[in-house]
Design a protein around this motif. Structure first.
Motif, mmCIF file in Angstrom:
data_model
loop_
_atom_site.group_PDB
_atom_site.id
_atom_site.type_symbol
_atom_site.label_atom_id
_atom_site.label_comp_id
_atom_site.label_asym_id
_atom_site.label_seq_id
_atom_site.Cartn_x
_atom_site.Cartn_y
_atom_site.Cartn_z
ATOM 1 N N LEU A 1 0.847 -1.193 0.000
ATOM 2 C CA LEU A 1 0.000 0.000 0.000
ATOM 3 C C LEU A 1 0.881 1.240 0.000
ATOM 4 O O LEU A 1 1.664 1.461 0.919
ATOM 5 C CB LEU A 1 -0.925 -0.003 1.215
ATOM 6 C CG LEU A 1 -1.811 1.231 1.406
ATOM 7 C CD1 LEU A 1 -2.722 1.440 0.207
ATOM 8 C CD2 LEU A 1 -2.619 1.102 2.693
ATOM 9 N N ALA B 1 -0.272 5.121 2.655
ATOM 10 C CA ALA B 1 -1.115 4.607 3.737
ATOM 11 C C ALA B 1 -1.464 5.661 4.777
ATOM 12 O O ALA B 1 -2.403 5.475 5.558
ATOM 13 C CB ALA B 1 -0.426 3.423 4.423
ATOM 14 N N ASN B 2 -0.740 6.761 4.826
ATOM 15 C CA ASN B 2 -1.004 7.791 5.827
ATOM 16 C C ASN B 2 -1.869 8.927 5.299
ATOM 17 O O ASN B 2 -2.151 9.887 6.023
ATOM 18 C CB ASN B 2 0.313 8.366 6.367
ATOM 19 C CG ASN B 2 1.075 7.347 7.192
ATOM 20 O OD1 ASN B 2 0.460 6.569 7.913
ATOM 21 N ND2 ASN B 2 2.393 7.335 7.068
ATOM 22 N N GLY C 1 -5.824 6.621 2.201
ATOM 23 C CA GLY C 1 -4.928 5.513 2.504
ATOM 24 C C GLY C 1 -5.113 4.962 3.899
ATOM 25 O O GLY C 1 -5.002 3.743 4.113
ATOM 26 N N ARG C 2 -5.410 5.824 4.862
ATOM 27 C CA ARG C 2 -5.589 5.350 6.240
ATOM 28 C C ARG C 2 -6.762 4.378 6.350
ATOM 29 O O ARG C 2 -6.690 3.378 7.064
ATOM 30 C CB ARG C 2 -5.814 6.543 7.178
ATOM 31 C CG ARG C 2 -4.584 7.413 7.370
ATOM 32 C CD ARG C 2 -4.767 8.369 8.527
ATOM 33 N NE ARG C 2 -5.834 9.328 8.300
ATOM 34 C CZ ARG C 2 -5.680 10.511 7.707
ATOM 35 N NH1 ARG C 2 -4.487 10.856 7.253
ATOM 36 N NH2 ARG C 2 -6.693 11.338 7.575
ATOM 37 N N ALA D 1 -5.928 1.105 4.584
ATOM 38 C CA ALA D 1 -5.070 0.288 5.449
ATOM 39 C C ALA D 1 -5.895 -0.418 6.521
ATOM 40 O O ALA D 1 -5.712 -1.616 6.780
ATOM 41 C CB ALA D 1 -3.993 1.153 6.093
ATOM 42 N N LEU E 1 0.027 -7.001 4.870
ATOM 43 C CA LEU E 1 0.145 -5.627 4.377
ATOM 44 C C LEU E 1 1.518 -5.032 4.655
ATOM 45 O O LEU E 1 2.054 -5.147 5.762
ATOM 46 C CB LEU E 1 -0.927 -4.751 5.040
ATOM 47 C CG LEU E 1 -0.990 -3.285 4.598
ATOM 48 C CD1 LEU E 1 -1.384 -3.177 3.129
ATOM 49 C CD2 LEU E 1 -1.974 -2.508 5.472
ATOM 50 N N ALA F 1 3.332 -1.188 4.131
ATOM 51 C CA ALA F 1 3.071 0.210 3.796
ATOM 52 C C ALA F 1 4.351 0.882 3.311
ATOM 53 O O ALA F 1 5.400 0.803 3.965
ATOM 54 C CB ALA F 1 2.524 0.959 5.007
ATOM 55 N N CYS G 1 -2.460 4.931 -3.252
ATOM 56 C CA CYS G 1 -3.344 5.987 -2.730
ATOM 57 C C CYS G 1 -2.614 7.313 -2.584
ATOM 58 O O CYS G 1 -3.173 8.279 -2.056
ATOM 59 C CB CYS G 1 -3.898 5.583 -1.363
ATOM 60 S SG CYS G 1 -5.038 4.192 -1.379
#
Length: 330
Positions: free
Chosen positions: A5, A8-9, A13-14, A17, A28, A30, A66
C-alpha cells in the motif's frame, strides 16, 4: 495475499489500510515518505530501479497506490500525481512479481458535466484544472502500461478524517466557530455546487474489492447521487444542533477561484476561515475549486456489476463524523 500500500497515511490511505488489516488473509506492507511507513520511499523522486528491487524482494500480489497531491502548482501536481505513477508502472513492468495494480483516480478527471446527468466511465474526460489533468495523465499511464491494473475514479469523499481545508471541512469549521461565538447567522458562498459524496469507508471497501477482483480499466466510485452543498449544509446544521440561519452569498471569492484542489486529498487544502461581522460569520467559502463546474454525479453501475460494490453509508452519517471531529476542536 501480500499487498503493498502506497500512501497509507493519506486521507484515503488510512481507511484502506484499516480495511486491509481487518482481512486476516492480507499481509500488508506500507510504503511512503513518513517515518511510520514500513518502507520509506518517495515516488516523486525515487527511481524505478530502486522500487523494482523492493518489489522483487517483497513480491506483493497487489500494489495499491493511494498517494498523490491535491494542491500546488502544475509542476508539483505533475510530479506527485503523474511522474510518481510512471515510476510505479515502470517498476512493476521491470519486476518479476507480476503484481496487480489498483490506482486511485478521481472524479476531477472528467471535468464539468451536464447538470442532471450521470457520468459513466466511457465519458470523454475534459478536466478543468491542473489537478484533474495530472490525475488523468496518471490514469492514461496505467491504462497504457500493459499491466493487470484497475483505476478507481473516486468522486467526492466524505466522512471521518475529511481535511479541514476541503469544502465540507471548511463548512464544519465555519459552523463550529459560529456556535462557539454564539452567532445566530452564518453566511456562506458556493452552496449551489452539486457533488457526488461517497464515504471514505465505502471507498476503502471498493479498493479492497478491486484488489480481489479481475476487473480492469476505469471504475467510478461514488454514491450515484448529486447533493447540493446547500442541502449538505442544512444536514450538517441539524446534526450539529446549530439553530442559526444559513445565508448564501453570491459567487465564490476571488481567492477560491484561483485555488487548485479537490476534497479527496492526502494533504490539507489552505483553509479560508470565516470572520465574525456584527454577530454573523461571513463569507466562509465552501465552493469546489476542482474544475468540475456546478454538477457532478457518478454512474456507479460498473462498480456494482464488476466489483459487487454498493455504497452503504449515507451522507448524514458521514457529516455526523465530520462534525464530531470539528466539535472536538472547540
Amino acid at each position: 495475499m501480500r499487498v503493498l500500500l502506497i500512501g497509507a497515511n493519506g486521507y484515503l490511505g488510512r481507511f484502506v489500510a484499516d480495511r486491509l488489516l481487518a482481512d486476516p488473509a492480507v499481509q500488508l506492507t506500507a510504503l511512503g515518505r513518513g517515518d511510520d511507513a514500513d518502507v520509506r520511499f518517495d515516488l516523486a523522486s525515487g527511481s524505478p530501479g530502486a522500487l523494482t528491487r523492493f518489489l522483487d524482494a517483497v513480491h506483493p500480489g497487489v500494489v495499491i497506490n493511494c498517494a498523490g497531491a491535491t494542491r500546488g502548482g502544475a509542476r508539483e501536481l505533475t510530479r506527485h500525481n503523474t511522474v510518481a505513477v510512471a515510476t510505479v508502472c515502470e517498476a512493476l513492468r521491470r519486476s518479476g512479481c507480476g503484481a496487480r495494480l489498483v490506482q486511485i483516480g478521481c472524479g476531477a478527471e472528467y471535468g464539468p458535466s451536464q447538470p442532471g446527468s450521470s457520468t459513466a466511465e466511457d465519458a470523454v474526460p475534459r478536466p478543468g484544472g491542473p489537478y484533474g489533468v495530472s490525475k488523468l495523465a496518471a490514469t492514461e499511464l496505467v491504462l497504457g502500461s500493459g499491466l493487470d491494473a484497475v483505476v478507481l475514479r473516486v468522486f467526492s469523499p466524505a466522512g471521518p478524517g475529511t481535511p479541514a481545508g476541503s469544502p465540507l471541512g471548511r463548512l464544519a469549521e465555519a459552523m463550529r466557530r459560529a456556535m462557539q461565538s454564539g452567532d445566530g447567522e452564518l453566511k456562506l458562498t458556493g452552496l449551489g455546487a452539486q457533488r457526488d459524496f461517497v464515504d471514505v469507508r465505502d471507498v476503502a471497501r471498493a479498493v479492497h474489492a478491486a484488489s480481489l477482483s479481475a476487473a480492469q480499466g476505469v471504475i467510478n466510485i461514488g454514491s450515484g447521487r448529486a447533493v447540493r452543498l446547500r442541502d449538505a449544509a442544512a444536514v450538517l446544521a441539524r446534526v450539529a444542533g446549530y439553530g442559526g440561519a444559513l445565508h448564501e452569498l453570491d459567487g465564490p471569492p476571488a481567492s477560491l477561484r484561483a485555488t487548485i484542489g479537490h476534497p479527496r486529498g492526502d494533504s490539507d487544502h489552505t483553509a479560508h476561515g470565516a470572520h465574525g461581522t456584527h454577530g454573523a460569520h461571513a463569507a466562509a467559502p465552501v465552493a469546489y475549486p476542482d474544475g468540475c463546474g456546478s454538477w457532478q454525479q457518478a454512474d456507479v453501475r460498473t462498480a456494482r456489476d464488476r466489483l459487487g460494490w454498493r455504497p452503504r453509508i449515507n451522507l448524514e452519517e458521514s457529516l455526523g463524523d465530520i462534525w464530531m471531529e470539528a466539535a472536538c476542536r472547540i
